[in-house]
Design a protein around this motif. Sequence first.
Motif, PDB file in Angstrom:
ATOM      1  N   VAL A 155      77.936  56.831  46.481  1.00  0.00           N
ATOM      2  CA  VAL A 155      78.158  58.218  46.029  1.00  0.00           C
ATOM      3  C   VAL A 155      77.539  59.207  47.008  1.00  0.00           C
ATOM      4  O   VAL A 155      78.149  60.215  47.360  1.00  0.00           O
TER       5      VAL A 155
ATOM      6  N   MET B  27      68.223  64.964  44.366  1.00  0.00           N
ATOM      7  CA  MET B  27      67.780  64.659  43.011  1.00  0.00           C
ATOM      8  C   MET B  27      68.581  63.514  42.412  1.00  0.00           C
ATOM      9  O   MET B  27      68.055  62.700  41.657  1.00  0.00           O
ATOM     10  N   ARG B  28      69.884  63.449  42.737  1.00  0.00           N
ATOM     11  CA  ARG B  28      70.722  62.411  42.144  1.00  0.00           C
ATOM     12  C   ARG B  28      70.251  61.032  42.588  1.00  0.00           C
ATOM     13  O   ARG B  28      70.031  60.140  41.768  1.00  0.00           O
TER      14      ARG B  28
ATOM     15  N   LEU C 215      64.671  56.001  40.637  1.00  0.00           N
ATOM     16  CA  LEU C 215      63.431  56.027  39.861  1.00  0.00           C
ATOM     17  C   LEU C 215      63.710  55.658  38.409  1.00  0.00           C
ATOM     18  O   LEU C 215      62.958  54.905  37.788  1.00  0.00           O
ATOM     19  N   GLY C 216      64.830  56.194  37.867  1.00  0.00           N
ATOM     20  CA  GLY C 216      65.172  55.903  36.481  1.00  0.00           C
ATOM     21  C   GLY C 216      65.393  54.426  36.255  1.00  0.00           C
ATOM     22  O   GLY C 216      64.853  53.840  35.308  1.00  0.00           O
TER      23      GLY C 216
ATOM     24  N   SER D 135      71.034  68.784  44.949  1.00  0.00           N
ATOM     25  CA  SER D 135      71.639  67.878  43.979  1.00  0.00           C
ATOM     26  C   SER D 135      71.813  66.478  44.568  1.00  0.00           C
ATOM     27  O   SER D 135      71.617  65.482  43.872  1.00  0.00           O
TER      28      SER D 135
ATOM     29  N   PHE E  70      67.307  60.178  44.031  1.00  0.00           N
ATOM     30  CA  PHE E  70      65.924  59.913  43.610  1.00  0.00           C
ATOM     31  C   PHE E  70      65.860  59.592  42.120  1.00  0.00           C
ATOM     32  O   PHE E  70      65.253  58.606  41.709  1.00  0.00           O
ATOM     33  N   GLY E  71      66.530  60.422  41.308  1.00  0.00           N
ATOM     34  CA  GLY E  71      66.476  60.235  39.862  1.00  0.00           C
ATOM     35  C   GLY E  71      67.063  58.912  39.431  1.00  0.00           C
ATOM     36  O   GLY E  71      66.527  58.232  38.561  1.00  0.00           O
ATOM     37  N   ASN E  72      68.171  58.529  40.058  1.00  0.00           N
ATOM     38  CA  ASN E  72      68.803  57.276  39.660  1.00  0.00           C
ATOM     39  C   ASN E  72      67.931  56.080  39.984  1.00  0.00           C
ATOM     40  O   ASN E  72      67.766  55.178  39.159  1.00  0.00           O
TER      41      ASN E  72
ATOM     42  N   ILE F  88      76.183  51.716  43.902  1.00  0.00           N
ATOM     43  CA  ILE F  88      76.996  52.877  43.523  1.00  0.00           C
ATOM     44  C   ILE F  88      76.369  54.158  44.045  1.00  0.00           C
ATOM     45  O   ILE F  88      77.053  55.046  44.548  1.00  0.00           O
ATOM     46  N   GLN F  89      75.028  54.253  43.939  1.00  0.00           N
ATOM     47  CA  GLN F  89      74.390  55.494  44.380  1.00  0.00           C
ATOM     48  C   GLN F  89      74.475  55.664  45.887  1.00  0.00           C
ATOM     49  O   GLN F  89      74.687  56.776  46.387  1.00  0.00           O
TER      50      GLN F  89
ATOM     51  N   VAL G  82      62.080  52.618  36.372  1.00  0.00           N
ATOM     52  CA  VAL G  82      61.274  52.781  35.160  1.00  0.00           C
ATOM     53  C   VAL G  82      61.822  51.914  34.034  1.00  0.00           C
ATOM     54  O   VAL G  82      61.076  51.213  33.341  1.00  0.00           O
TER      55      VAL G  82
END
Lengths: 221, 74
Positions: A207, A164-165, A171-172, A161, A167-169, A203-204, A175
């Motif tokens: 976190v 993914m958190r 990348l999101g 988690s 990477f996803g943030n 923030i990421q 995009v």
Amino acid sequence: MLEELNCETVFTIPVFGGIGISESTVVTWIIMAALVLLAIIFVRNLKVENPGKVQLLLESGIGWAEDFFRDVLGEKGKVYIPYLITVLIYLAVSNLIGILGFKPPTKDINVTAGLAIMSMVLIEFAGYRAKGVKGKLKSFAEPVAVVLPINLLEIVIRPVSLCMRLFGNILGSFVVMELIKAIVPVLIPIPFSFYFDIFDGLIQAYVFVFLTALFIGETTE
Amino acid sequence: MSTLIAIGAGIAVLTGIGAGIGIGIATSKAVDAIARQPEAEGKIRTTLILGCALAEATAIYGFVIALLCIFFLK
């Protein structure tokens, strides 16, 4: 735009049948070099009496970070603070480096996976170090023996988690920014860039490090 | 086929609803709490950011699944 999402291999080291060096690694090297250089420059002229402005700024920053982590980790986890601050600085710089035109290394899932695995190893190691092998093994069956499988699963779920958190943030936001730039290339992306590139990245980073510290504090308790 | 993949990706991204509601509730409660006890703002902020990050993770999982759908189901 799809090519932007992949991380390409920049060059290959010709040993053991060729080791591919991807773009994220090169950007990471650049960040490392810059950070090491800055660290050397800033700590060169430290004085105990009449400290300069830069030294005061550094000291207050480091003091803030240490206080923050000490609150989360407790007295036992004090040894892990330098690692956490290092990861925090690295993540903050690498999330923000998109502004300078580099590809953020955290947009590559392998980088975040590596960081998450390092966090996992650190968390487990901290648990064994604080409680001893027996105590740590016993703590898997706490508070009741039924939760044993859940506690074992948690070892794997936590790094997944974390990875993914982050990477996803990144990348999101990348995009979304690319889509906005594709529609309106001038002026409109500026306020969005403040949110997606700067605020979200910081923030990421916060976190990621905060959660790692929290898990370490949890296991050493 | 590509239409179906697009629909699937769209459905995966619907996980954002849950995260949005969750973060909204958490923030409204945090504002309440700060209004009641302004001196505890620092602690409330840390807890809020942690909660938001955990709630947001569900949306991120949905997003990652959507991306995987688009890239690997060709």
